[in-house]
Write a protein that holds these residues in place. Structure first.
Motif, PDB file in Angstrom:
ATOM      1  N   LEU A 305      30.745  -1.922  -1.698  1.00 52.10           N
ATOM      2  CA  LEU A 305      30.698  -2.113  -0.252  1.00 52.10           C
ATOM      3  C   LEU A 305      31.628  -1.147   0.479  1.00 52.10           C
ATOM      4  CD1 LEU A 305      29.698  -3.776   2.201  1.00 52.10           C
ATOM      5  CD2 LEU A 305      31.623  -5.334   1.802  1.00 52.10           C
ATOM      6  N   LEU A 306      32.838  -0.978  -0.023  1.00 48.05           N
ATOM      7  CA  LEU A 306      33.828  -0.153   0.655  1.00 48.05           C
ATOM      8  C   LEU A 306      33.859   1.281   0.158  1.00 48.05           C
ATOM      9  CD1 LEU A 306      34.873  -3.135   1.192  1.00 48.05           C
ATOM     10  CD2 LEU A 306      37.157  -2.130   1.298  1.00 48.05           C
ATOM     11  N   PRO A 329      34.045   4.435  -9.740  1.00 45.60           N
ATOM     12  CA  PRO A 329      32.720   5.049  -9.560  1.00 45.60           C
ATOM     13  C   PRO A 329      32.825   6.307  -8.702  1.00 45.60           C
ATOM     14  CG  PRO A 329      32.948   3.125  -8.156  1.00 45.60           C
ATOM     15  CD  PRO A 329      34.176   3.168  -9.021  1.00 45.60           C
ATOM     16  N   SER A 330      31.738   7.001  -8.581  1.00 45.23           N
ATOM     17  CA  SER A 330      31.722   8.215  -7.770  1.00 45.23           C
ATOM     18  C   SER A 330      31.909   7.854  -6.304  1.00 45.23           C
ATOM     19  CB  SER A 330      30.389   8.942  -7.956  1.00 45.23           C
ATOM     20  OG  SER A 330      29.308   8.089  -7.607  1.00 45.23           O
ATOM     21  N   PRO A 331      32.593   8.692  -5.537  1.00 47.08           N
ATOM     22  CA  PRO A 331      32.843   8.379  -4.120  1.00 47.08           C
ATOM     23  C   PRO A 331      31.544   8.257  -3.335  1.00 47.08           C
ATOM     24  CG  PRO A 331      34.260  10.162  -4.878  1.00 47.08           C
ATOM     25  CD  PRO A 331      33.250   9.939  -5.957  1.00 47.08           C
ATOM     26  N   GLN A 332      31.519   7.275  -2.440  1.00 48.83           N
ATOM     27  CA  GLN A 332      30.374   7.053  -1.572  1.00 48.83           C
ATOM     28  C   GLN A 332      30.859   6.445  -0.267  1.00 48.83           C
ATOM     29  OE1 GLN A 332      27.699   4.279  -3.428  1.00 48.83           O
ATOM     30  NE2 GLN A 332      29.135   2.569  -3.346  1.00 48.83           N
ATOM     31  N   PRO A 333      30.134   6.618   0.822  1.00 49.25           N
ATOM     32  CA  PRO A 333      30.565   6.057   2.105  1.00 49.25           C
ATOM     33  C   PRO A 333      30.434   4.544   2.106  1.00 49.25           C
ATOM     34  CG  PRO A 333      28.397   7.066   2.307  1.00 49.25           C
ATOM     35  CD  PRO A 333      28.916   7.420   0.938  1.00 49.25           C
ATOM     36  N   GLN A 338      24.717  -1.166   6.526  1.00 49.76           N
ATOM     37  CA  GLN A 338      23.550  -1.655   5.806  1.00 49.76           C
ATOM     38  C   GLN A 338      23.665  -3.144   5.495  1.00 49.76           C
ATOM     39  OE1 GLN A 338      25.257   1.009   5.227  1.00 49.76           O
ATOM     40  NE2 GLN A 338      23.859   2.768   5.182  1.00 49.76           N
ATOM     41  N   LYS A 339      24.894  -3.634   5.291  1.00 48.45           N
ATOM     42  CA  LYS A 339      25.086  -5.046   4.961  1.00 48.45           C
ATOM     43  C   LYS A 339      24.996  -5.923   6.193  1.00 48.45           C
ATOM     44  CE  LYS A 339      26.176  -8.135   1.776  1.00 48.45           C
ATOM     45  NZ  LYS A 339      25.319  -8.387   0.592  1.00 48.45           N
ATOM     46  N   ILE A 348      31.506  -4.351  13.612  1.00 51.99           N
ATOM     47  CA  ILE A 348      31.668  -3.578  12.382  1.00 51.99           C
ATOM     48  C   ILE A 348      33.095  -3.050  12.268  1.00 51.99           C
ATOM     49  CG2 ILE A 348      30.964  -1.461  11.199  1.00 51.99           C
ATOM     50  CD1 ILE A 348      28.930  -3.617  10.893  1.00 51.99           C
ATOM     51  N   ASP A 349      33.656  -2.612  13.393  1.00 54.15           N
ATOM     52  CA  ASP A 349      35.024  -2.104  13.373  1.00 54.15           C
ATOM     53  C   ASP A 349      36.016  -3.205  12.992  1.00 54.15           C
ATOM     54  OD1 ASP A 349      36.985   0.141  14.193  1.00 54.15           O
ATOM     55  OD2 ASP A 349      37.672  -1.572  15.387  1.00 54.15           O
TER      56      ASP A 349
END
Length: 424
Positions: A305-306, A329-333, A338-339, A348-349
């Motif tokens: 998620l993060l 794991p590999s970096p991801q945004p 999406q959640k 969201i903030d």
């Protein structure tokens, strides 16, 4: 609580100590002790006595039996004994947790409905448990409209029968989210979050860490007010930390902060704020955010998620005890958008500010109360406008809804009773 004791309960016989006390009360002792006859001595004046009479000695200082910095005992509040649990009538059992069993009871004098929490002391070998002392101290220190109120501590016939008397609240958020046909509205979620943040901010201002915030520990009445309960894991975080540090066996797994999962020896108010973020997500999704079976699975769900933690997002990550044992794991945004597809940008903030890796950057309760999410449309709903639900804790059952027959689908297929053939 039934007034009749079971066979294992010792009978209430007056001991010899009690009889002696009653005799002492009936026959008070004489205030003036018997005087001894002292033979008077005749003293003849001399030069030294005349000189001492002419120059009197200074007045001797008065001796006190207490320190000059401590007020006299007459100014201190009197210590009253605890009332008996038989002052309450047991109605039904609500739930059983790790540290006690909660009952619903009625005060025989006032008729008030209260919650009685019986502390589990049967297996204690080292005296009164520290968790119970911390819970009582935390409840007495955090008097707030959104914190469950403690009334008194009552006792039974044995040393293992100690009960905390608290205000009775009809529901808990966990049960409501399970039974509700639809989730809370955005305006209702804002009202609940404001009350939760207000209670957490009050606890943190009084140097109290809750360390077990979750929806099942948030009670809600039929007037839209929530109250934080179950301070069994609470403690003062301003106290000196012992040699072993602070325990990691705190917070229910689904609401546990990543620094605790990675073995941090010291932590602060940020662990409660991570739990608040998990509760915020659960109110939106109508189900827990991280439903993991173990700590490793929970960490992988948090990373998904993060995104994986980096030196920029969490500078102290590499110094944690269990950080070197994990393969990131590999970096991801982050996947917040999406959640939570129906959440506004401000929402969201706020979610990302609560669920932040670095505890130093995680938002505080005081800052969260001023977040723009609570001032945008729709505004928070007044608590009095919330709907009411049957209380399972009070023994109320959900009303059965009877299904009414549906309207006719087609007019062509409908026949009047007079159009049928006469059967006579």
């Amino acid at each position: 609580m039934s007034a009749s004791a079971d066979p294992s309960t010792p009978s209430r016989k007056r001991s010899k100590w009690a009889q002696d006390d009653e005799d002492d009360q009936e026959q008070p002792l004489s205030i003036h002790p018997q005087k001894r006859r002292v033979k008077a001595r005749t003293e003849f004046p001399d030069s030294t006595s005349q000189q001492s009479t002419s120059t009197p000695a200074p007045f001797p200082p008065t001796r006190h039996s207490y320190s000059a910095y401590v007020p006299p005992r007459t100014r201190r509040p009197s210590i009253l004994p605890s009332r008996s649990v038989y002052s309450y009538e047991r109605l039904n059992q609500i739930e059983e947790g790790s540290y006690g069993v909660v009952f619903r009871a009625r005060d025989k004098q006032t008729g008030d409905i209260v919650a009685l929490k019986k502390l589990k002391l049967d297996e204690e070998k080292n005296g009164f448990p520290i968790t119970a002392l911390r819970e009582i101290n935390a409840l007495m220190s955090c008097r707030h409209e959104n914190v469950v109120g403690i009334r008194e501590v009552v006792v039974g016939d044995t040393l293992t029968q100690v009960f905390i008397v608290m205000d009775f609240i009809e529901h808990d958020l966990k049960s409501l989210l399970t039974l509700m046909p639809s989730p809370f509205l955005q305006s209702e979620i804002k009202t609940l979050m404001l009350q939760l943040l207000s209670a957490v901010n009050h606890c943190h201002s009084n140097w109290i860490l809750h360390r077990d915030l979750k929806t099942s520990n948030l009670l809600m009445n039929n007037r839209g007010m929530i109250k934080v309960a179950d301070f069994g894991l609470a403690r003062r975080y301003g106290d000196p930390v012992g040699v072993g540090g602070m325990t990691q066996l705190v917070v229910t797994l689904w609401y546990r902060a990543p620094e605790i999962l990675l073995g941090a020896a010291t932590y602060s108010t940020a662990v409660d704020m991570w739990s608040v973020g998990c509760i915020f997500a659960e109110l939106l999704l109508k189900e827990p955010l991280f439903q993991a079976q173990g700590e490793m699975e929970l960490l992988s769900m948090i990373f998904k998620l993060l995104g994986a933690p980096t030196n920029n997002s969490w500078p102290d990550y590499s110094s944690l005890p269990l950080a070197k044992t994990l393969s990131l794991p590999s970096p991801q945004p982050p996947q917040f958008r999406q959640k939570f597809q129906h959440l506004t940008t401000a929402g969201i903030d706020l979610m990302m500010s609560l669920l932040t890796y670095d505890p130093e950057r995680r938002i505080t309760a005081e800052e969260a109360l001023q977040h723009p999410y609570f001032t945008e449309s729709p505004l928070p709903k007044h608590p009095d406008l919330f709907g009411s639900f049957p209380s399972a804790a009070a023994g109320e059952k959900k009303r059965k809804v009877f299904s009414s027959p549906s309207a006719p689908a087609r007019l062509v297929d409908y026949k009047l009773l007079t159009e049928f053939d006469d059967v006579s």
